[in-house]
Design a protein around this motif. Structure first.
Motif, PDB file in Angstrom:
ATOM      1  N   GLY A 140       0.732  -1.464   0.052  1.00  0.00           N
ATOM      2  CA  GLY A 140       0.151   0.259  -0.003  1.00  0.00           C
ATOM      3  C   GLY A 140       0.860   1.195   0.005  1.00  0.00           C
ATOM      4  O   GLY A 140       0.184   2.340   0.605  1.00  0.00           O
ATOM      5  N   ALA A 141       1.938   1.210  -0.411  1.00  0.00           N
ATOM      6  CA  ALA A 141       2.981   2.326  -0.250  1.00  0.00           C
ATOM      7  C   ALA A 141       2.326   3.393  -1.438  1.00  0.00           C
ATOM      8  O   ALA A 141       1.956   3.109  -2.591  1.00  0.00           O
ATOM      9  N   LYS A 142       2.750   4.681  -1.172  1.00  0.00           N
ATOM     10  CA  LYS A 142       2.150   5.711  -2.136  1.00  0.00           C
ATOM     11  C   LYS A 142       3.131   5.793  -3.085  1.00  0.00           C
ATOM     12  O   LYS A 142       4.458   5.930  -2.967  1.00  0.00           O
ATOM     13  N   PRO A 143       2.843   5.454  -4.107  1.00  0.00           N
ATOM     14  CA  PRO A 143       3.797   5.563  -5.471  1.00  0.00           C
ATOM     15  C   PRO A 143       4.442   7.089  -5.560  1.00  0.00           C
ATOM     16  O   PRO A 143       3.577   8.033  -5.444  1.00  0.00           O
ATOM     17  N   GLN A 144       5.689   7.190  -5.914  1.00  0.00           N
ATOM     18  CA  GLN A 144       6.262   8.537  -5.860  1.00  0.00           C
ATOM     19  C   GLN A 144       6.187   8.687  -7.437  1.00  0.00           C
ATOM     20  O   GLN A 144       6.710   7.661  -8.136  1.00  0.00           O
ATOM     21  N   SER A 145       6.422  10.006  -7.962  1.00  0.00           N
ATOM     22  CA  SER A 145       6.581  10.151  -9.295  1.00  0.00           C
ATOM     23  C   SER A 145       8.170  10.495  -9.524  1.00  0.00           C
ATOM     24  O   SER A 145       8.624  10.630  -8.574  1.00  0.00           O
ATOM     25  N   ALA A 146       8.435  10.003 -10.661  1.00  0.00           N
ATOM     26  CA  ALA A 146       9.858   9.906 -10.877  1.00  0.00           C
ATOM     27  C   ALA A 146      10.427  11.217 -11.065  1.00  0.00           C
ATOM     28  O   ALA A 146       9.841  12.209 -11.617  1.00  0.00           O
ATOM     29  N   PRO A 147      11.638  11.433 -10.228  1.00  0.00           N
ATOM     30  CA  PRO A 147      12.206  12.943 -10.278  1.00  0.00           C
ATOM     31  C   PRO A 147      12.579  13.252 -11.740  1.00  0.00           C
ATOM     32  O   PRO A 147      13.053  12.430 -12.687  1.00  0.00           O
ATOM     33  N   SER A 148      12.279  14.616 -11.946  1.00  0.00           N
ATOM     34  CA  SER A 148      12.469  15.035 -13.297  1.00  0.00           C
ATOM     35  C   SER A 148      12.577  16.682 -13.460  1.00  0.00           C
ATOM     36  O   SER A 148      11.724  17.128 -12.632  1.00  0.00           O
ATOM     37  N   GLY A 149      13.074  17.143 -14.382  1.00  0.00           N
ATOM     38  CA  GLY A 149      13.234  18.558 -14.296  1.00  0.00           C
ATOM     39  C   GLY A 149      11.896  19.019 -15.017  1.00  0.00           C
ATOM     40  O   GLY A 149      11.824  20.364 -15.288  1.00  0.00           O
ATOM     41  N   LYS A 150      11.124  18.210 -15.791  1.00  0.00           N
ATOM     42  CA  LYS A 150       9.872  18.539 -16.321  1.00  0.00           C
ATOM     43  C   LYS A 150       8.671  19.291 -15.429  1.00  0.00           C
ATOM     44  O   LYS A 150       8.657  18.944 -14.117  1.00  0.00           O
TER      45      LYS A 150
ATOM     46  N   ASP B  34       5.390  19.919 -14.174  1.00  0.00           N
ATOM     47  CA  ASP B  34       3.897  19.075 -14.371  1.00  0.00           C
ATOM     48  C   ASP B  34       2.973  19.426 -13.024  1.00  0.00           C
ATOM     49  O   ASP B  34       3.432  20.340 -12.446  1.00  0.00           O
ATOM     50  N   ARG B  35       1.990  18.701 -12.814  1.00  0.00           N
ATOM     51  CA  ARG B  35       1.041  19.152 -11.888  1.00  0.00           C
ATOM     52  C   ARG B  35       1.794  19.015 -10.401  1.00  0.00           C
ATOM     53  O   ARG B  35       1.677  19.745  -9.393  1.00  0.00           O
ATOM     54  N   LYS B  36       2.713  18.071 -10.239  1.00  0.00           N
ATOM     55  CA  LYS B  36       3.486  17.852  -9.133  1.00  0.00           C
ATOM     56  C   LYS B  36       4.745  18.744  -8.921  1.00  0.00           C
ATOM     57  O   LYS B  36       5.294  18.966  -7.851  1.00  0.00           O
ATOM     58  N   ASN B  37       5.098  19.189  -9.888  1.00  0.00           N
ATOM     59  CA  ASN B  37       6.293  19.942 -10.044  1.00  0.00           C
ATOM     60  C   ASN B  37       5.947  21.208 -10.843  1.00  0.00           C
ATOM     61  O   ASN B  37       6.468  21.484 -11.963  1.00  0.00           O
ATOM     62  N   PRO B  38       5.146  22.192 -10.594  1.00  0.00           N
ATOM     63  CA  PRO B  38       4.575  23.162 -11.146  1.00  0.00           C
ATOM     64  C   PRO B  38       5.711  24.198 -11.361  1.00  0.00           C
ATOM     65  O   PRO B  38       6.628  24.373 -10.665  1.00  0.00           O
ATOM     66  N   PHE B  39       5.626  25.030 -12.476  1.00  0.00           N
ATOM     67  CA  PHE B  39       6.421  26.422 -12.853  1.00  0.00           C
ATOM     68  C   PHE B  39       5.939  27.383 -12.194  1.00  0.00           C
ATOM     69  O   PHE B  39       4.480  27.699 -12.064  1.00  0.00           O
ATOM     70  N   ALA B  40       6.844  28.330 -11.538  1.00  0.00           N
ATOM     71  CA  ALA B  40       6.398  29.515 -10.888  1.00  0.00           C
ATOM     72  C   ALA B  40       6.304  30.462 -11.907  1.00  0.00           C
ATOM     73  O   ALA B  40       7.414  31.124 -12.373  1.00  0.00           O
ATOM     74  N   ALA B  41       5.243  30.813 -12.496  1.00  0.00           N
ATOM     75  CA  ALA B  41       5.143  31.794 -13.668  1.00  0.00           C
ATOM     76  C   ALA B  41       4.772  32.974 -13.367  1.00  0.00           C
ATOM     77  O   ALA B  41       4.082  33.205 -12.412  1.00  0.00           O
TER      78      ALA B  41
ATOM     79  N   GLY C 140      -3.105  24.330 -15.609  1.00  0.00           N
ATOM     80  CA  GLY C 140      -3.301  24.050 -14.362  1.00  0.00           C
ATOM     81  C   GLY C 140      -2.848  25.065 -13.486  1.00  0.00           C
ATOM     82  O   GLY C 140      -1.755  25.572 -13.669  1.00  0.00           O
ATOM     83  N   VAL C 141      -3.528  25.486 -12.586  1.00  0.00           N
ATOM     84  CA  VAL C 141      -3.207  26.797 -11.658  1.00  0.00           C
ATOM     85  C   VAL C 141      -3.146  26.489 -10.181  1.00  0.00           C
ATOM     86  O   VAL C 141      -4.449  26.003  -9.668  1.00  0.00           O
ATOM     87  N   TRP C 142      -2.284  26.358  -9.434  1.00  0.00           N
ATOM     88  CA  TRP C 142      -2.317  26.222  -8.035  1.00  0.00           C
ATOM     89  C   TRP C 142      -2.397  27.647  -7.443  1.00  0.00           C
ATOM     90  O   TRP C 142      -1.205  28.388  -7.217  1.00  0.00           O
ATOM     91  N   ALA C 143      -3.585  27.981  -7.278  1.00  0.00           N
ATOM     92  CA  ALA C 143      -3.697  29.572  -6.552  1.00  0.00           C
ATOM     93  C   ALA C 143      -3.692  29.395  -4.843  1.00  0.00           C
ATOM     94  O   ALA C 143      -3.666  28.198  -4.648  1.00  0.00           O
ATOM     95  N   GLU C 144      -3.559  30.468  -4.657  1.00  0.00           N
ATOM     96  CA  GLU C 144      -3.611  30.533  -2.986  1.00  0.00           C
ATOM     97  C   GLU C 144      -4.881  31.190  -2.441  1.00  0.00           C
ATOM     98  O   GLU C 144      -5.553  32.119  -3.103  1.00  0.00           O
ATOM     99  N   ASN C 145      -5.184  30.964  -1.326  1.00  0.00           N
ATOM    100  CA  ASN C 145      -6.492  31.469  -0.774  1.00  0.00           C
ATOM    101  C   ASN C 145      -6.231  32.795  -0.473  1.00  0.00           C
ATOM    102  O   ASN C 145      -5.177  33.505  -0.432  1.00  0.00           O
ATOM    103  N   CYS C 146      -7.260  33.648  -0.087  1.00  0.00           N
ATOM    104  CA  CYS C 146      -7.437  34.944   0.382  1.00  0.00           C
ATOM    105  C   CYS C 146      -6.818  35.230   1.770  1.00  0.00           C
ATOM    106  O   CYS C 146      -7.451  34.574   2.600  1.00  0.00           O
ATOM    107  N   PRO C 147      -5.817  36.169   1.746  1.00  0.00           N
ATOM    108  CA  PRO C 147      -5.190  36.101   3.342  1.00  0.00           C
ATOM    109  C   PRO C 147      -6.180  36.686   4.269  1.00  0.00           C
ATOM    110  O   PRO C 147      -5.961  36.440   5.308  1.00  0.00           O
ATOM    111  N   ASP C 148      -7.046  37.652   3.673  1.00  0.00           N
ATOM    112  CA  ASP C 148      -8.133  38.136   4.666  1.00  0.00           C
ATOM    113  C   ASP C 148      -8.752  37.110   5.164  1.00  0.00           C
ATOM    114  O   ASP C 148      -9.376  37.069   6.450  1.00  0.00           O
TER     115      ASP C 148
END
Ligand SMILES: Cc1cc2nc3c(=O)[nH]c(=O)nc-3n(C[C@H](O)[C@H](O)[C@H](O)COP(=O)(O)OP(=O)(O)OC[C@H]3O[C@@H](n4cnc5c(N)ncnc54)[C@H](O)[C@@H]3O)c2cc1C
Ligand SMILES: NC(=O)c1ccc[n+]([C@@H]2O[C@H](COP(=O)([O-])OP(=O)(O)OC[C@H]3O[C@@H](n4cnc5c(N)ncnc54)[C@H](OP(=O)(O)O)[C@@H]3O)[C@@H](O)[C@H]2O)c1
Length: 502
Positions: A138-148, A150-157, A195-203
């Motif tokens: 039941g181990a959680k599969p890990q995604s292969a490390p890569s410089g790509k 993606d969803r798990k390794n998003p780019f800070a645009a 795909g966008v990982w947004a942040e919640n409103c600080p207020d």
């Protein structure tokens, strides 16, 4: 991917069967756009063979589950979902169920439109069958490390800028958002989503901290079980707008529709709530998907989005803000960064040849991918004919990208433009009404090999447009309803009828 069809033994009349088969065919492009890694490959039919006959938001859950009988567990779980591919969970129906089956997604309450019925079924399936697809132990599969990126390794645009597309007097708020992709490994084609990982409103975070009687420095775990502060967790890791069933339970309150997390905490009064069980009871924050509205050819290193800003009042009268749409509209400043990835769409794409005519139906934010399609064709110098159907509330304030669209028309690259401004006259006029008015020419274009695209609202518009298309084919082609449905099903099979609806 073949078009799903009902078996002959299904309890429907020939007319109903033809209609439903046509409807399934229209949904095929949704499945194609779902993307996602395949799991339990050995159990899966090949991509060409696989069909999703339950992928119909109009079907009842019992019927959908029946159609998934005998399928692998992740397909049964998919059938339990609302089939809207709405992105509210941060996935589409197919990829959410696959993530649960892989053991990567633990939250079974993310399908907001499916509600309790869906989450209860998912729990049942997980208890029954999760071991089928989890690796030994039941181990959680890990995604292969890569410089790509993606969803798990998003780019800070970096946000280049954003502006409101509706005029100030409009009731609507749609933003044109421009992001810089320089330095990323991301690439996209017209038809893909971001795909966008947004942040919640600080207020809102501050208000919740006060209601929790917490400073924000308290240590809690993220959904990935990393130690962080409560303030950071509420800002970046958890959904703090829509409450879960677990939160109602934790606070000992009866479940009610349309309440916000903050409403529940206000009702809870002064009784203390520990931060750790609180974060366990809310759901992890998920990325939102947006149809890309730019072309890399026209804007190298940039990606543009067309974002409808979500604001509404909860049942308790609290003003609620959509997390990601107001992140763009209210909080993210030029130069600041947002984490993104490309969600590529296999089936929603330009025709292979630049000479193929295209008919695009995209009211409201549904215009997004068609701005991308047209920019790409313009930059490539393609000669194919283009026809855009656009609609929104009022012409003088809600004609999104009016200047660009008019200039493409003036330059002769947008051959036909049909607009439907619903609130400029007493009786509503929608894109499908314009289609019917232009039925003869639409049919001629289809006969010349045109591709037909629809983007925007899944619940009403996409169904009405689908019906209008069949009506046109029947009337102009002199066909029965069944023949028209089969004609449209063939278009879908040939990838000439594609939908990107949410
Ligand atoms: C493939 C795909 C492409 C998409 N493309 C686009 C696009 O191009 N442009 C675009 O704007 N969106 C697009 N979307 C939708 C987008 O992903 C988000 O769902 C949308 O922006 C809302 O996100 P949010 O975080 O702002 O709101 P959230 O925080 O997710 O809030 C939305 C939720 O608030 C609740 N809500 C909203 N209105 C009300 C109301 N009146 N009463 C009660 N509750 C309410 C509902 O539960 C709803 O699910 C797309 C979705 C998909 C799946
Ligand atoms: N699932 C999600 O998370 C999510 C998030 C954001 C948006 N959406 C959906 O995406 C859609 C796009 O939003 P938007 O604000 O850009 O535009 P929109 O609400 O779809 O409105 C665009 C135009 O379409 C018209 N319209 C209403 N019903 C229609 C129908 N049955 N057929 C054809 N046209 C119809 C509207 O007219 P009137 O308004 O005058 O009736 C308006 O003129 C929304 O409707 C919403 O359902 C979903």
């Amino acid at each position: 991917m073949s078009v799903p069809t009902l078996p002959e033994t299904a309890p429907f009349s020939p007319a109903q069967r033809a209609w439903l088969n046509g409807f399934f065919a229209g949904l095929v492009s949704l499945q194609g756009s779902a993307g996602g890694d395949r799991i339990a490959e050995a159990n899966q039919p090949t991509q060409e063979e696989e069909t999703f006959p339950w992928h119909d938001p109009a079907m009842a859950i019992a019927e959908r589950l029946e159609l998934a009988e005998g399928k692998p567990i992740e397909r049964k779980m998919m059938a339990a979902m609302a089939q809207l591919d709405c992105g509210a969970c941060g996935y589409v129906c197919q990829t959410y169920s696959e993530a649960i089956a892989r053991g990567e997604e633990k939250n079974l309450t993310l399908c907001t439109p499916g509600g309790k019925e869906t989450s209860a079924k998912l729990k049942e399936f997980v208890q029954l069958g999760i071991k089928v697809v989890l690796p030994a132990g039941g181990a959680k599969p890990q995604s292969a490390p890569s410089g790509k990126h993606d969803r798990k390794n998003p780019f800070a645009a970096r946000l280049v800028g954003q502006n409101r597309l509706n005029k100030p007097e409009s009731d609507k708020d749609t933003r044109h958002v421009m992001l810089d992709l320089k330095g990323s490994t991301l690439s996209y084609k017209p038809g893909d989503a971001l795909g966008v990982w947004a942040e919640n409103c600080p207020d809102l975070v501050q208000e919740l901290l006060e209601l929790l009687h917490a400073s924000g420095a308290e240590e809690v775990l993220t959904p990935d079980e990393q130690l962080t502060s409560l303030r950071e967790a509420l800002l970046r890791d958890y959904t703090i707008t829509q409450p879960t069933e677990d939160l109602f339970k934790l606070l000992g309150q009866p479940e009610a529709e349309n309440l916000a997390v903050v409403d529940l905490l206000r009702r809870h009064g002064d009784q203390p709530i520990d931060p750790a069980p609180f974060v366990r009871a809310v759901s992890p924050l998920q990325p939102r998907l947006y149809s890309i509205s730019s072309s890399l050819r026209a804007h190298p290193n940039q990606v543009h989005l067309t974002v409808g800003v979500v604001r509404y009042k909860s049942g308790a009268g609290t003003l609620c803000n959509g997390t990601a749409s107001t992140y763009f509209a209210d909080r993210l400043r030029p130069g600041q960064k947002v984490r993104v990835f490309v969600h590529s769409s296999a089936k929603f794409a330009l025709p292979p040849s630049g000479d193929t005519p295209m008919i695009m139906v995209g009211p409201g934010t549904g215009i997004a991918p068609f701005r991308s399609f047209l920019s790409e064709r313009k930059a490539a110098g393609d000669k194919g004919k283009n026809w855009l159907f656009f609609g929104d509330q009022k012409k003088d304030r809600d004609f999104l990208y009016e200047e660009e669209i008019e200039s493409m028309r003036a330059a002769g690259m947008l051959h036909n433009l049909s607009t439907a401004f619903s609130r400029d006259q007493e009786k509503k006029v929608y894109v499908q009404h314009r289609m019917i008015e232009n039925g003869k020419e639409i049919f001629e274009w289809l006969e010349q090999g045109a591709h037909f695209y629809v983007c925007g609202d899944a619940k009403r518009m996409a169904t009405d447009v689908d019906n209008a298309l069949k009506q046109i084919v029947a009337e102009q082609g002199g066909m029965s309803a069944e023949e028209a449905a089969a004609y449209v099903a063939k278009l879908a099979k040939e990838n000439r009828y594609q939908r990107d609806v949410y």
